[in-house]
Every structure is written in C-alpha cells, then in structure tokens.
Design an enzyme around this catalytic site. Structure first.
Site, short mmCIF file in Angstrom:
data_model
loop_
_atom_site.label_atom_id
_atom_site.label_comp_id
_atom_site.label_asym_id
_atom_site.label_seq_id
_atom_site.Cartn_x
_atom_site.Cartn_y
_atom_site.Cartn_z
N GLY A 221 53.12 3.09 -34.00
CA GLY A 221 53.74 3.53 -32.91
C GLY A 221 54.70 2.72 -32.43
O GLY A 221 55.18 1.88 -33.41
N ASN A 222 55.32 2.84 -31.50
CA ASN A 222 56.37 1.96 -30.95
C ASN A 222 56.08 1.63 -29.29
O ASN A 222 55.21 2.31 -28.53
CB ASN A 222 57.68 2.38 -31.09
CG ASN A 222 57.92 3.99 -30.56
OD1 ASN A 222 57.92 4.04 -29.24
ND2 ASN A 222 57.88 4.94 -31.40
N ARG A 223 57.16 1.04 -28.76
CA ARG A 223 56.96 0.77 -27.38
C ARG A 223 57.37 1.47 -26.25
O ARG A 223 57.58 1.14 -25.11
CB ARG A 223 57.30 -0.88 -27.36
CG ARG A 223 56.62 -1.99 -27.99
CD ARG A 223 57.36 -3.14 -28.16
NE ARG A 223 57.75 -3.65 -26.56
CZ ARG A 223 56.85 -4.71 -26.11
NH1 ARG A 223 55.72 -4.98 -26.39
NH2 ARG A 223 57.26 -4.98 -24.94
N SER A 224 57.94 2.60 -26.75
CA SER A 224 58.41 3.54 -25.63
C SER A 224 57.57 4.03 -24.60
O SER A 224 56.54 4.68 -25.15
CB SER A 224 59.43 4.65 -26.45
OG SER A 224 59.83 5.59 -25.35
N ALA A 290 61.49 7.81 -29.18
CA ALA A 290 61.57 6.88 -30.07
C ALA A 290 60.94 7.38 -31.44
O ALA A 290 59.58 7.64 -31.16
CB ALA A 290 60.94 5.40 -29.52
#
Ligand code: CTP
Length: 432
Positions: A221-224, A290
């Site tokens: 995943g990502n931090r958005s 993102a």
C-alpha cells in the site's frame, strides 16, 4: 444530514452498527430506530452508545415529543438495514404498529431499504410483490447480495457490505437533492454567475491509495489518507457539480460530509475499471488517488508463512512484481483529440539527484499529457495524512505555474477547481 437508521429483526442487525458508524463518522446526524425484534439481536445500549441518542422501538416512549411523527418528518434520509421480509410487508401495506413503521409513513425524504433474509423468503412472490409496491411508490430497494447466509446455505439474501449501502443511500439522497434544486430553480444548470460555478458538470474524483493484495492478510500500500481527494470532491459538490467519488481504502473518518455518489475500489486494477466506467460520461476527471505502480505477480490464496519453504529455511521470500496500468495516461490516450473530459493529474514527488520537485513534475506533466498537474512535495512528515498542503499547479497549455499554500487541503481544492474552471472555459459539457 439527518439520517434515520431503521433496523429490523434479522441476524444482519449487527452489521447495521458498522453502517451507523460510517454515517456518523462522515458527519451525519443519525437516529437509530430498531424494531423490538432487532433488539433481540443487538441491544438498545449499543445503538444509544454509537449514536449518542436514546433509542426506542415503540411509540410510547417520550410521547411528549411525539416521536412517531417527528422523527420521520425531520429526516432527510431514511435507511432500513437490514429490512426483513416482515418489515417490507408492513411498509408495503402501510402498517404503523411501532416507531419504525410509523416513521416510514411520515417520512417525505428518500427512503432506502436494504433487505436481508433467506433466499426462499426473498424470492417468495409475496416479498417480490411488496418490493415492487415500495419501488413503485419511490422507495429505493437495494437488491440483496448473494453469498453465505446464516446457516450453511448460500444464495441471494445477504445484506450488502455497510460501505456499499452507505454509498448507495448517500447517492440516492444526493440525486433527490439535485432534483429538488432543479425543480426549485429550473435554470440551475446555468447558474454559473450565482455561486454554483460547476453546475451542469459531471465530475469524477479519485481519492485514497490503492492496496495490492499479496495474500489474504497482506498488501502493498501507500501512505495516502485520501483527505485531499475528499476535499476536492466536497468543494466540487458545494459548487454545484454532479460528483462521483471513487474511494480507495478510505478510513471512515475521512469520508465526505456532503452527499455525493461514491464507488469504492481496492487495488489499482479495480480503480482502473471504476475510472474507465465513470469517466466515459464525465466532464472532468481528477486523478488524486495514489496508485501503486506495481502489484505482486502472484496472489497467495493462503497466508505466506514465516517458514515458507520448510521448517529449517529462514530465507526471506522474494516477491515478484508486475507493472500496473497507468490509469491517468490511459485516460489521456482514450480522449484522443476530444476536448472532454478535462483531465487533472497529481504528482507526488520527493525530489532526487535527477531533479527538484518542480523539475520532476514538469517532466511528469509532459509524459502524462493531462491538462493540469497538481504537484506536491511528499515525504514521511509531509502531506500524507496532514490537513495542510503546498502544491504547484502546472498547466499543459502554457499558462504560468501557480503555487498554492502552505494552506488547508480545502483551500488547495478550491484553487484546483478555480484552475479547472478556467480550463473548461467555453468547452462544451457532456450534456450539451
Ligand atoms: N497514476 C495512475 N496510474 C498509475 C500511477 C499513477 O493513474 N499506475 C496517476 C496518479 O493518480 C497521479 C499521477 O498518475 O495523478 C502521478 O502519480 P505519481 O505516483 O506521482 O507518478 P507515477 O506515474 O507513479 O510516476 P513515478 O512513480 O515515477 O513518480
């Protein structure tokens, strides 16, 4: 918005607690009206604690405030989830022998039923006739999902996921609101000079971050957080646009407060599908989500174990990745030479040895070919999850760059829509 959540007596009543949270955490004022049978499944203290209000299922509590009439009259949206076969039958017949059925008779706002029952009961001609009656009177009845029911049996009759019910119910409320505005002011679509500058535009905004599944418990995943995308959707709605928010893994605390249509997407491939469906009729598409550039090549159906190749083997597994489609670039390519939709991209840049944030963003604008690129500098303590942001607006048609911020994500969203409006200018909308 004042939402009444009716809960009738089925095993799926416990899922209504999650639905209640989704509504209340996105800023709606929720009153829960359970039936007596629903209280057999989930007790009054749960509803009272989660809604912050007393609950009653009969018409004899707090009679001085005439709840059997007032709750329905004051509601702006009524959602009954789960709606049992019995409740649907009572509503279709206009019975009013408890607080929920009385509320359904006095409500003049959109009413949404989310049925849940065994397949035989759902398919019974009596239930189907009741559903048809309710629909013919303007109620919105969500088709139940198919899948595992209470026992070992499966089939249509499951309560849809709370997030899907919330999204559909809010979309119904938003559509009713738009219809009411259009009826009050038939010229609303041309209301550009009177504070609704995006009226008549269909807008799609993606928000959040994709998750690429690795096994049943893990993802890349990502931090958005999705806050900037949600702010963009809210500002567009407040300026009169017909907004669809494509929400990627948003936390309930981030969900929009304004009524709007919402669809959900988990992975990049799901997002690509959702965007290609929604963008075909859009005037503006804002790709704020993102998107993971890569996903695991193989999804492990069972959890990947620490000793993944044998008890004595402590070597780490190697995860092979494959490229995801570039959704933004695909949108630009599909648009061809047409003016619509206006396409807005975002650039998350940290800057590196090959260039500054602005240099890398200009190169990205040239590569992606979108009309406007909103470039923001990101880092573990910058932008992600924060309530403020600094962005550079870069235009493909050669207009000078603009820097906005540091300021709130709401203010950034306003500046982005001002820029989009300048770009849409005299362009025809999809309705023309
Ligand atoms: N984007 C997309 N599909 C992808 C990756 C990104 O549609 N597979 C979109 C994002 O929604 C954003 C823009 O492209 O609007 C730029 O995303 P960003 O992550 O900044 O850039 P990338 O294209 O991923 O390039 P790089 O990772 O090299 O910076």
């Amino acid at each position: 918005m004042r939402v009444v959540l009716g809960v009738s007596g089925g095993i799926a009543a416990y899922k209504a607690a999650a639905l209640l949270r989704l509504f209340s955490e996105s800023g709606h004022d929720v009153t829960v009206v359970p039936t007596a049978a629903a209280l057999e499944f989930v007790g009054a203290p749960t509803w009272a604690a989660l809604s912050g209000k007393p609950v009653a299922s009969d018409v004899w509590t707090a009679v001085d405030r005439v709840p059997h009439v007032r709750i329905g009259q004051e509601a702006e949206l009524v959602v009954v989830a789960p709606a049992t076969a019995d409740l649907l039958a009572k509503a279709a017949c206009g019975l009013a022998d408890d607080l929920l059925t009385a509320t359904l008779l006095t409500a003049r706002c959109p009413v949404v039923f989310a049925p849940a029952m065994h397949t035989e009961m759902w398919l019974h001609p009596a239930t189907q006739a009741n559903v048809a009656t309710l629909r013919s009177r303007g109620a919105h009845v969500i088709d139940p999902a198919s899948g595992r029911l209470t026992g070992a049996d499966t089939g249509p009759g499951r309560l849809p996921e709370p997030a899907d019910i919330a999204a559909e119910a809010l979309a119904v409320a938003a559509a009713a609101q738009r219809a009411a505005t259009a009826a009050e002011a038939p010229g609303a679509a041309a209301e550009n000079a009177t504070g609704m500058p995006l009226a008549g535009l269909r807008v799609v905004v993606t928000a959040g971050g994709t998750r690429e599944p690795l096994d049943p418990v893990r993802f890349l995943g990502n931090r958005s957080s999705g806050k900037q995308g949600v702010a963009l959707a809210e500002v567009a709605a407040s300026r009169g646009a017909d907004v669809t928010l494509v929400a990627c893994n948003l936390d309930a605390s981030v969900l929009p407060r304004a009524a709007m249509r919402m669809v959900t997407a988990g992975s990049a491939l799901e997002l690509a599908d959702a965007v290609s469906r929604e963008a075909s009729s859009a005037d503006v598409v804002v790709m704020c989500a993102a998107v993971a550039d890569f996903r695991p090549k193989h999804y492990a159906a069972a959890k990947i174990k620490k000793t993944h190749r044998g008890v004595d083997d402590d070597a780490a597994p190697v995860v092979e990745l494959v490229r995801n489609p570039d959704i933004l670039a695909g949108l630009v390519a599909d648009r061809g030479t047409e003016a619509s939709p206006v396409i807005v991209g975002f650039a998350a840049e940290t800057g590196d040895a090959s260039g500054s944030v602005l240099e890398l963003s200009r190169a990205k604008l040239a590569r992606k070919g979108c009309d406007l690129l909103v470039a923001n500098e990101v880092g573990s303590d910058l932008t992600f999850g924060a309530d403020t942001n600094t962005v550079h607006l870069l235009f493909r048609d050669g207009r000078p760059d603009r820097t906005v911020g540091p300021t709130t994500k709401r203010r950034v969203a306003e500046a982005v829509w001002d820029a989009v409006l300048a770009l849409t200018g005299a362009r025809p909308t999809r309705k023309d």
